[in-house]
Design a protein around this motif. Structure first.
Motif, PDB file in Angstrom:
ATOM      1  N   ASN A   1       0.824  -1.030   0.094  1.00 18.59           N
ATOM      2  CA  ASN A   1      -0.168  -0.032  -0.051  1.00 18.59           C
ATOM      3  C   ASN A   1       0.731   1.135  -0.006  1.00 18.59           C
ATOM      4  OD1 ASN A   1      -2.204  -1.029  -0.091  1.00 18.59           O
ATOM      5  ND2 ASN A   1      -2.940  -1.187   2.223  1.00 18.59           N
ATOM      6  N   THR A   2       1.790   1.371   0.964  1.00 18.49           N
ATOM      7  CA  THR A   2       2.644   2.370   0.655  1.00 18.49           C
ATOM      8  C   THR A   2       3.373   2.903  -0.416  1.00 18.49           C
ATOM      9  OG1 THR A   2       4.736   1.063   1.907  1.00 18.49           O
ATOM     10  CG2 THR A   2       3.294   2.417   3.142  1.00 18.49           C
ATOM     11  N   GLN A   3       3.967   1.715  -1.100  1.00 10.23           N
ATOM     12  CA  GLN A   3       4.653   2.031  -2.648  1.00 10.23           C
ATOM     13  C   GLN A   3       3.458   2.508  -3.579  1.00 10.23           C
ATOM     14  OE1 GLN A   3       6.315  -1.640  -3.243  1.00 10.23           O
ATOM     15  NE2 GLN A   3       8.328  -1.107  -2.815  1.00 10.23           N
ATOM     16  N   GLN A   4       2.434   1.782  -3.465  1.00 11.68           N
ATOM     17  CA  GLN A   4       1.132   2.389  -4.426  1.00 11.68           C
ATOM     18  C   GLN A   4       0.516   3.693  -4.107  1.00 11.68           C
ATOM     19  OE1 GLN A   4      -2.244  -0.414  -3.700  1.00 11.68           O
ATOM     20  NE2 GLN A   4      -2.359  -0.848  -5.801  1.00 11.68           N
ATOM     21  N   GLU A   5       0.637   4.122  -2.727  1.00 11.39           N
ATOM     22  CA  GLU A   5       0.242   5.550  -2.410  1.00 11.39           C
ATOM     23  C   GLU A   5       1.377   6.669  -2.696  1.00 11.39           C
ATOM     24  OE1 GLU A   5      -0.547   5.461   1.605  1.00 11.39           O
ATOM     25  OE2 GLU A   5      -2.297   4.260   1.617  1.00 11.39           O
ATOM     26  N   SER A   6       2.695   6.206  -2.806  1.00 12.31           N
ATOM     27  CA  SER A   6       3.554   6.965  -2.982  1.00 12.31           C
ATOM     28  C   SER A   6       3.519   7.385  -4.443  1.00 12.31           C
ATOM     29  CB  SER A   6       5.125   6.555  -2.494  1.00 12.31           C
ATOM     30  OG  SER A   6       5.505   5.507  -3.425  1.00 12.31           O
ATOM     31  N   GLN A   7       3.407   6.195  -5.292  1.00 13.91           N
ATOM     32  CA  GLN A   7       3.284   6.190  -6.796  1.00 13.91           C
ATOM     33  C   GLN A   7       2.059   7.078  -7.370  1.00 13.91           C
ATOM     34  OE1 GLN A   7       3.455   2.493  -8.442  1.00 13.91           O
ATOM     35  NE2 GLN A   7       5.594   2.264  -8.162  1.00 13.91           N
ATOM     36  N   GLN A   8       1.016   6.974  -6.483  1.00 18.96           N
ATOM     37  CA  GLN A   8      -0.153   7.829  -6.889  1.00 18.96           C
ATOM     38  C   GLN A   8       0.072   9.270  -6.434  1.00 18.96           C
ATOM     39  OE1 GLN A   8      -3.291   6.133  -4.669  1.00 18.96           O
ATOM     40  NE2 GLN A   8      -3.665   4.374  -6.197  1.00 18.96           N
ATOM     41  N   ARG A   9       0.709   9.536  -5.521  1.00 18.33           N
ATOM     42  CA  ARG A   9       0.993  10.916  -5.033  1.00 18.33           C
ATOM     43  C   ARG A   9       2.204  11.415  -6.044  1.00 18.33           C
ATOM     44  NH1 ARG A   9       4.572  10.717  -0.842  1.00 18.33           N
ATOM     45  NH2 ARG A   9       3.098   9.350   0.279  1.00 18.33           N
ATOM     46  N   ILE A  10       3.033  10.758  -6.367  1.00 14.89           N
ATOM     47  CA  ILE A  10       3.954  11.467  -7.566  1.00 14.89           C
ATOM     48  C   ILE A  10       3.279  11.564  -8.752  1.00 14.89           C
ATOM     49  CG2 ILE A  10       6.051  10.704  -8.946  1.00 14.89           C
ATOM     50  CD1 ILE A  10       7.030   9.131  -6.388  1.00 14.89           C
ATOM     51  N   ALA A  11       2.123  10.585  -9.059  1.00 15.62           N
ATOM     52  CA  ALA A  11       1.718  11.061 -10.440  1.00 15.62           C
ATOM     53  C   ALA A  11       0.684  12.234 -10.229  1.00 15.62           C
ATOM     54  CB  ALA A  11       0.712   9.630 -10.665  1.00 15.62           C
TER      55      ALA A  11
ATOM     56  N   GLU B   1       1.260  14.984  -8.307  1.00 15.71           N
ATOM     57  CA  GLU B   1       2.244  16.179  -8.089  1.00 15.71           C
ATOM     58  C   GLU B   1       2.670  16.343  -9.619  1.00 15.71           C
ATOM     59  OE1 GLU B   1       5.002  15.201  -5.468  1.00 15.71           O
ATOM     60  OE2 GLU B   1       4.094  15.330  -3.802  1.00 15.71           O
ATOM     61  N   GLN B   2       2.911  15.383 -10.254  1.00 12.20           N
ATOM     62  CA  GLN B   2       3.330  15.625 -11.885  1.00 12.20           C
ATOM     63  C   GLN B   2       2.187  16.043 -12.693  1.00 12.20           C
ATOM     64  OE1 GLN B   2       4.776  11.668 -13.147  1.00 12.20           O
ATOM     65  NE2 GLN B   2       6.913  12.122 -12.350  1.00 12.20           N
ATOM     66  N   GLU B   3       1.124  15.583 -12.597  1.00 12.03           N
ATOM     67  CA  GLU B   3      -0.209  16.200 -13.143  1.00 12.03           C
ATOM     68  C   GLU B   3      -0.463  17.589 -12.651  1.00 12.03           C
ATOM     69  OE1 GLU B   3      -4.767  15.296 -13.491  1.00 12.03           O
ATOM     70  OE2 GLU B   3      -3.534  13.969 -13.114  1.00 12.03           O
ATOM     71  N   ALA B   4      -0.326  17.860 -11.537  1.00 16.80           N
ATOM     72  CA  ALA B   4      -0.563  19.184 -11.090  1.00 16.80           C
ATOM     73  C   ALA B   4       0.672  20.293 -11.487  1.00 16.80           C
ATOM     74  CB  ALA B   4      -0.361  19.436  -9.592  1.00 16.80           C
ATOM     75  N   ASP B   5       1.606  19.899 -11.586  1.00 17.45           N
ATOM     76  CA  ASP B   5       2.805  20.627 -12.291  1.00 17.45           C
ATOM     77  C   ASP B   5       2.328  20.869 -14.031  1.00 17.45           C
ATOM     78  OD1 ASP B   5       4.217  20.785  -9.986  1.00 17.45           O
ATOM     79  OD2 ASP B   5       5.502  19.303 -10.442  1.00 17.45           O
ATOM     80  N   TYR B   6       1.793  19.916 -14.598  1.00 17.34           N
ATOM     81  CA  TYR B   6       1.539  20.397 -15.904  1.00 17.34           C
ATOM     82  C   TYR B   6       0.481  21.085 -16.051  1.00 17.34           C
ATOM     83  CZ  TYR B   6       0.205  19.219 -20.482  1.00 17.34           C
ATOM     84  OH  TYR B   6      -0.184  19.173 -21.911  1.00 17.34           O
ATOM     85  N   THR B   7      -0.697  21.067 -15.253  1.00 19.66           N
ATOM     86  CA  THR B   7      -1.873  21.575 -15.376  1.00 19.66           C
ATOM     87  C   THR B   7      -1.891  22.998 -14.752  1.00 19.66           C
ATOM     88  OG1 THR B   7      -2.758  20.542 -13.455  1.00 19.66           O
ATOM     89  CG2 THR B   7      -3.148  19.502 -15.518  1.00 19.66           C
ATOM     90  N   ASN B   8      -1.112  23.252 -13.884  1.00 19.78           N
ATOM     91  CA  ASN B   8      -0.840  24.361 -13.214  1.00 19.78           C
ATOM     92  C   ASN B   8       0.454  25.268 -13.374  1.00 19.78           C
ATOM     93  OD1 ASN B   8      -3.496  24.317 -12.020  1.00 19.78           O
ATOM     94  ND2 ASN B   8      -2.439  23.350 -10.452  1.00 19.78           N
ATOM     95  N   PRO B   9       0.794  25.878 -14.551  1.00 24.24           N
ATOM     96  CA  PRO B   9       2.144  26.572 -14.785  1.00 24.24           C
ATOM     97  C   PRO B   9       2.167  27.884 -13.870  1.00 24.24           C
ATOM     98  CG  PRO B   9       0.568  26.879 -16.788  1.00 24.24           C
ATOM     99  CD  PRO B   9      -0.233  25.867 -15.602  1.00 24.24           C
ATOM    100  N   LEU B  10       3.471  28.143 -13.980  1.00 22.61           N
ATOM    101  CA  LEU B  10       3.590  29.421 -13.093  1.00 22.61           C
ATOM    102  C   LEU B  10       3.051  30.678 -13.979  1.00 22.61           C
ATOM    103  CD1 LEU B  10       7.352  28.890 -11.890  1.00 22.61           C
ATOM    104  CD2 LEU B  10       5.234  28.682 -10.641  1.00 22.61           C
ATOM    105  N   PRO B  11       2.171  31.480 -13.248  1.00 25.93           N
ATOM    106  CA  PRO B  11       1.767  32.428 -13.901  1.00 25.93           C
ATOM    107  C   PRO B  11       2.551  33.490 -14.413  1.00 25.93           C
ATOM    108  CG  PRO B  11       1.440  32.686 -11.774  1.00 25.93           C
ATOM    109  CD  PRO B  11       2.192  31.405 -11.823  1.00 25.93           C
ATOM    110  N   SER B  12       3.778  33.892 -13.862  1.00 25.24           N
ATOM    111  CA  SER B  12       4.746  34.860 -14.262  1.00 25.24           C
ATOM    112  C   SER B  12       5.381  34.631 -15.532  1.00 25.24           C
ATOM    113  CB  SER B  12       5.679  34.838 -13.134  1.00 25.24           C
ATOM    114  OG  SER B  12       6.675  33.765 -13.238  1.00 25.24           O
ATOM    115  N   GLY B  13       5.613  33.433 -15.845  1.00 24.73           N
ATOM    116  CA  GLY B  13       6.096  33.086 -17.319  1.00 24.73           C
ATOM    117  C   GLY B  13       7.647  33.017 -17.498  1.00 24.73           C
ATOM    118  N   GLY B  14       8.073  33.088 -16.149  1.00 21.92           N
ATOM    119  CA  GLY B  14       9.628  32.959 -16.065  1.00 21.92           C
ATOM    120  C   GLY B  14      10.318  33.947 -15.445  1.00 21.92           C
ATOM    121  N   HIS B  15      11.657  34.426 -15.523  1.00 22.79           N
ATOM    122  CA  HIS B  15      12.608  35.413 -14.928  1.00 22.79           C
ATOM    123  C   HIS B  15      12.238  36.594 -15.665  1.00 22.79           C
ATOM    124  CE1 HIS B  15      14.491  32.642 -12.184  1.00 22.79           C
ATOM    125  NE2 HIS B  15      14.682  31.840 -13.414  1.00 22.79           N
TER     126      HIS B  15
END
Length: 67
Positions: free
Chosen positions: A3-13, A15-29
Motif C-alpha cells: 500500500n505505501t508504494q502504491q500511495e507514493s506512486q499515486q502521489r507522485i503521479a 504532483e506531476q499532473e498538478a505541475d503540468y496543469t498549473n504552470p507558473l503565472p509569471s512566465g519566467g524570470h
C-alpha cells in the motif's frame, strides 16, 4: 506492491499532473529592460512622460507647501 508504494506512486503521479496543469503565472524570470533597444520615438515619449510627471509632482508639492 504494498500500500505505501502504491500511495507514493499515486502521489507522485498527482504532483506531476498538478505541475503540468498549473504552470507558473509569471512566465519566467524578469529581464532588465534595455532602453537602447526600444525605438527612439517610444523612448523619447517615455522620457518626456516621466520627466513631466515628476516636474508636476514637485510643483504640486511646492504649491501645497506655500499655501
Amino acid at each position: 506492491m504494498n500500500n505505501t508504494q502504491q500511495e507514493s506512486q499515486q502521489r507522485i503521479a498527482a504532483e506531476q499532473e498538478a505541475d503540468y496543469t498549473n504552470p507558473l503565472p509569471s512566465g519566467g524570470h524578469h529581464k532588465k529592460t534595455d532602453f537602447g533597444s526600444v525605438p527612439s520615438p517610444i523612448r523619447y515619449f517615455g522620457y518626456f512622460f516621466f520627466t513631466s510627471a515628476t516636474v508636476m509632482l514637485v510643483i504640486g508639492v511646492v504649491i501645497q507647501w506655500f499655501k
